[in-house]
Scaffold this motif. Structure first.
Motif, short mmCIF file in Angstrom:
data_model
loop_
_atom_site.label_atom_id
_atom_site.label_comp_id
_atom_site.label_asym_id
_atom_site.label_seq_id
_atom_site.Cartn_x
_atom_site.Cartn_y
_atom_site.Cartn_z
N THR A 32 0.91 -1.37 0.01
CA THR A 32 0.10 0.04 0.04
C THR A 32 0.83 1.24 -0.05
O THR A 32 1.88 1.37 0.46
CB THR A 32 -0.94 0.26 1.34
N ASP A 34 0.19 5.09 1.21
CA ASP A 34 -0.61 6.09 2.11
C ASP A 34 -1.97 5.07 2.15
O ASP A 34 -3.07 5.67 2.06
CB ASP A 34 -0.76 7.21 1.21
N GLY A 35 -1.65 3.91 2.41
CA GLY A 35 -3.05 2.96 2.72
C GLY A 35 -3.87 2.55 1.67
O GLY A 35 -4.78 1.99 1.75
N LEU A 36 -3.47 2.73 0.30
CA LEU A 36 -4.24 2.48 -0.96
C LEU A 36 -3.29 1.21 -1.54
O LEU A 36 -2.19 1.45 -1.89
CB LEU A 36 -4.37 3.51 -1.80
N VAL A 37 -3.82 0.16 -1.94
CA VAL A 37 -3.08 -0.83 -2.52
C VAL A 37 -2.59 -0.37 -4.06
O VAL A 37 -3.40 0.32 -4.75
CB VAL A 37 -3.99 -2.13 -2.76
N VAL A 38 -1.47 -0.68 -4.33
CA VAL A 38 -0.97 -0.20 -5.60
C VAL A 38 -0.07 -1.53 -6.09
O VAL A 38 0.55 -2.10 -5.48
CB VAL A 38 0.33 0.97 -5.61
N GLU A 39 -0.50 -1.76 -7.40
CA GLU A 39 -0.21 -3.05 -8.11
C GLU A 39 0.85 -2.83 -9.05
O GLU A 39 1.42 -3.82 -9.78
CB GLU A 39 -1.25 -3.89 -8.52
N GLN A 48 5.41 9.40 0.19
CA GLN A 48 4.31 8.79 0.75
C GLN A 48 4.65 7.62 1.76
O GLN A 48 5.89 7.01 1.53
CB GLN A 48 3.57 8.07 -0.50
N HIS A 53 2.35 -5.91 3.58
CA HIS A 53 1.10 -6.45 4.31
C HIS A 53 1.97 -7.44 5.08
O HIS A 53 2.59 -8.14 4.69
CB HIS A 53 0.25 -7.12 3.59
N GLU A 88 -16.18 -3.28 -9.10
CA GLU A 88 -17.73 -2.86 -8.63
C GLU A 88 -18.90 -3.88 -8.91
O GLU A 88 -19.85 -4.06 -8.34
CB GLU A 88 -18.04 -1.38 -9.17
N LYS A 102 -6.05 -5.90 -9.99
CA LYS A 102 -6.45 -5.42 -11.43
C LYS A 102 -6.08 -6.53 -12.48
O LYS A 102 -6.46 -6.44 -13.58
CB LYS A 102 -5.67 -4.07 -11.52
#
Length: 238
Positions: A32, A34-39, A48, A53, A88, A102
Motif C-alpha cells: 500500500t 498511503d493506505g491504498l493498494v498499488v499493483e 508517501q 502487508h 464494482e 487489477k
C-alpha cells in the motif's frame, strides 16, 4: 523533498528484499501507498508511506477464471467485457477467498459462447487449462438452458425435442428436454450450435421469448445476479 523513485525500488530498500521480490509483492496486491493498494511496480513515490502487508507472500499470482451472468443482447467483445467485469460488479456472494487484483481483468479469454439472443452463464479465463478443457471437450460438456416459450406443443412435440429433429440439414443427437413449468422448458444438451434451440422450438410450433444458460458441465450459475460475476471456486471443475 525526496526525489521520486519507483515503488519497487523503495520497497526493496525498506523491507529489505530483492527488486524482483519487491515486484512480486506489489503485483500480488500486498503493498500500500498511503493506505491504498498499488499493483504497479513502476508507480512513482517520494514521501508517501509505503507498507508491506504482514501476510505478504512471494507466490506468483495464479491465473483466474471468471463466471459472469451476461444479460441478453449484451455486446461481449473483449473491450466491453472489461467494462462490465470490474471490481464494482463482483458479486457479494463470491466466497472464493481470492484476493481481487487489477491484473485479473486483463488477458481474459471468452469460452463457450452463449446461444443466440440468450442470457446467463458466461466464462472468461486467464487459465490455458480451462480454455483447453472447454475447447477440446466442448462437444461433450453438457450445457443447461431454461427457455421461456409460447405456443401449443403437439402431442409428440416433447418426444421430438428430445430426439428426432434436424438442424442445418443434419439429424440432431438426443438431448434432454423437459417442462419446468407451463411456459418454461429445460434443455440439457451437448455441443449446442448457434440458433439450434430456437430452431428446435420452432420445429414443434413454439416461439422462444427468452433463453438463459444456467450451467456448463458441473459448474452452475446458481444465484449470480445479472451483470455480476464471481471467481471460479478452487474446487469447481467443468
Amino acid at each position: 523533498m525526496k526525489e521520486p523513485v519507483r515503488l519497487a525500488k523503495r520497497l526493496a530498500e525498506s523491507v529489505p528484499c530483492s527488486r524482483r521480490e519487491a515486484e512480486l509483492y506489489i503485483a500480488g496486491g500486498w503493498v500500500t501507498v498511503d493506505g491504498l493498494v498499488v499493483e504497479e511496480p513502476q508507480f512513482m513515490v517520494s514521501q508517501q508511506k509505503v507498507e508491506l502487508h504482514p501476510e505478504a507472500t512471494l507466490v506468483p499470482v495464479a491465473p483466474v477464471t471468471i463466471l459472469f451472468h451476461q444479460a441478453a443482447d449484451t455486446d461481449m467483445s473483449i473491450s466491453s467485457a472489461q467494462q462490465l467485469i470490474r471490481a464494482e460488479t463482483r458479486a457479494l456472494e463470491d466466497h472464493s477467498g481470492i484476493h481481487l487484483l487489477k491484473q485479473h481483468f486483463v488477458r481474459l479469454v471468452p469460452c463457450v459462447p452463449l446461444e443466440t439472443n440468450a442470457s446467463g452463464l458466461s466464462v472468461y479465463t486467464q487459465d490455458y487449462r480451462v480454455t483447453r478443457k472447454l475447447t477440446d471437450d466442448g462437444a461433450t460438456i453438457e450445457q443447461e438452458y431454461v427457455v421461456e416459450v409460447a405456443g401449443e406443443l403437439p402431442a409428440e412435440g416433447l418426444k421430438l425435442l428430445n430426439h428426432g429433429l434436424t438442424f442445418n440439414g443434419k439429424p440432431l443427437p438426443p438431448v434432454k428436454v423437459s417442462w419446468q413449468n407451463e411456459t418454461r422448458l429445460r434443455f440439457a444438451l451437448k455441443g449446442v450450435k448457434p440458433g439450434q434451440i430456437a430452431h428446435m422450438c420452432k420445429s414443434v410450433g413454439l416461439q422462444v421469448s427468452s433463453m438463459k444458460r444456467i450451467r456448463i458441465g458441473r459448474v452452475s450459475m446458481a444465484k449470480l445476479q445479472a451483470g455480476q460475476w464471481r471467481y471460479l471456486m478452487p474446487y469447481e471443475r467443468f
